[in-house]
Design an enzyme around this catalytic site. Sequence first.
Site, mmCIF file in Angstrom:
data_model
loop_
_atom_site.group_PDB
_atom_site.id
_atom_site.type_symbol
_atom_site.label_atom_id
_atom_site.label_comp_id
_atom_site.label_asym_id
_atom_site.label_seq_id
_atom_site.Cartn_x
_atom_site.Cartn_y
_atom_site.Cartn_z
ATOM 1 N N GLY A 263 18.142 -16.930 -24.168
ATOM 2 C CA GLY A 263 18.976 -17.969 -23.570
ATOM 3 C C GLY A 263 20.420 -17.498 -23.557
ATOM 4 C CB THR B 151 18.876 -13.529 -28.748
ATOM 5 O OG1 THR B 151 18.163 -12.644 -27.923
ATOM 6 C CG2 THR B 151 20.317 -13.091 -28.867
ATOM 7 N NE ARG C 96 20.781 -8.778 -26.289
ATOM 8 C CZ ARG C 96 19.645 -8.711 -25.606
ATOM 9 N NH1 ARG C 96 19.053 -9.823 -25.202
ATOM 10 N NH2 ARG C 96 19.093 -7.547 -25.341
ATOM 11 C CG ASP D 233 10.075 -9.151 -24.597
ATOM 12 O OD1 ASP D 233 10.025 -9.920 -25.575
ATOM 13 O OD2 ASP D 233 11.126 -8.617 -24.208
HETATM 14 ZN ZN ZN Z 1 13.384 -7.620 -27.826
#
Ligand code: ZN
Length: 366
Positions: free
Chosen positions: A46, A76, A140, A262
């Site tokens: 997001g 994340t 990240r 994923d």
């Molecule tokens: Zn990843």
Amino acid sequence: MCGEKILAIDEEISIDWNHLNVIDAAGKLVFPGFVDSLVHITGGGGEGGFDTRTPEVNVTDLTKAGVTTLVAALGTDSISRSLPNLLAKAKELNGFGLSCYVYSGSYHLPIKTITESLQSDIMLIQECIGVGEIAIADHRGSQPSYRQLATVAADARVGGMLSGKSGIVSIHTGPSCECLGLLREVVEKTSIPITQFYPTHINRSQKLLDDGIDFTKKGGYIDLTTSSSPSSFEFGEIKCSKALKYFLENDGDITRISFSSDGHASLPEFDSKGQLKSIDIGLESSLFEEVRDAIIEEELDIALALKVITSTPADILKLPTKGRLKVGFDADIVILDRTNLSVETVISRGNIVLENSEPTVKGRFE
Ligand code: ZN
């Protein structure tokens, strides 16, 4: 099949067929149920703000894709998405007859857990088989040192040893130039074996793929991501089917490479200044599509290509009854049309969840 297991495989089976449900797969291809080692079942990422939060997976997203075994992870976002929520969603999918496991932790260190520690999560929570995906080489991530990562890997390893699980450390590998350097540092400076790590997104760039091939030659495992956004190939990503062919041409060992979807991850694209350019969502259906492309377009042997979504991930994750059609193994079976390799029937733990390409099991609110 009887109950959840494969009972017999033979040319002739002498049994009273009248009492059995017979599925005629003559002329079809019959594969083990697919194993997807990374799905964001409660949505992942997001990175473009709240309106870019990806949704939860539906059971039919998985069954239509032939996926009967999966490992769920946060990503994340470990603030608005939690491990208890992830575990509850895994239990929902297991209630529908799939085999869903979870990773403790998220992208970030220090590790978030459900119980008091990572070791106890892996040891005491049945569905929990490892930790991840921990982000390295990515803006990240938490920019962990080798020591911080080694501590997590040791905890996961001990939790796994004490419970007969893999305790695998799933690694999100970002686009930074250090590639798998941090994992090499842990392996060089500690006694943690290279096989404790399971780095993914290795087809992100040619440089990372070459580093990944070298990593497998030192005894490690790598995983390629089948989901891609339309623009990702412009940024140097390599299509999984082509990356697998390249891996094998470079003497790669098929038991050290896997594919994962994923699925339901956000797929953000950043420009050279780190600004978000676009965002997409990962699809579970991409898992077999890339294997199909490897078979049809890259002309790889079916049995060889199939390993990357069956026996190889099952072995890496230490799931001893998954990924193979063998007596005593779980009755997870995918039946495909031989001409176009489309998924027709899926059986998960002995239950038919897809028939004539239509789901026979649906989520309560689908
Ligand atoms: Zn990843």
